[in-house]
Scaffold this motif. Structure first.
Motif, short mmCIF file in Angstrom:
data_model
loop_
_atom_site.label_atom_id
_atom_site.label_comp_id
_atom_site.label_asym_id
_atom_site.label_seq_id
_atom_site.Cartn_x
_atom_site.Cartn_y
_atom_site.Cartn_z
N GLU A 30 0.83 -1.21 0.00
CA GLU A 30 0.00 0.00 0.00
C GLU A 30 0.87 1.26 0.00
N SER A 33 2.42 1.64 -3.41
CA SER A 33 1.39 2.13 -4.33
C SER A 33 1.13 3.62 -4.13
N ARG A 34 1.16 4.07 -2.88
CA ARG A 34 0.95 5.49 -2.57
C ARG A 34 2.07 6.34 -3.17
#
Length: 70
Positions: A30, A33-34
């Motif tokens: 995550e 991805s950020r």
């Protein structure tokens, strides 16, 4: 994945204005991805400039991020 170990010094400098600092820590999918999203947003914010040139500048970084965020 430790992004700090993934990127070379030049790539870390390119990322610095977007992500402040790439820390020497384990990043979750995550978080990776950020970071990828923030870079893409920065590329799009360069719409007054040549987006394709900016995209080329970040292409190696994005390729690395994409391979680890999937």
């Amino acid at each position: 994945m430790k992004l700090y170990e993934l990127f070379n010094d030049e790539e870390k400098e390119l990322i610095k204005p977007i992500e402040s600092i790439v820390k020497d820590k384990e990043y979750s999918k995550e978080e990776i991805s950020r970071v990828e999203t923030k870079i893409l947003e920065d590329i799009m914010s360069n719409s007054k400039k040549d987006i394709s040139q900016v995209r080329i500048k970040y292409s190696g970084i994005l390729d690395k991020l994409e391979s680890y965020s999937r």
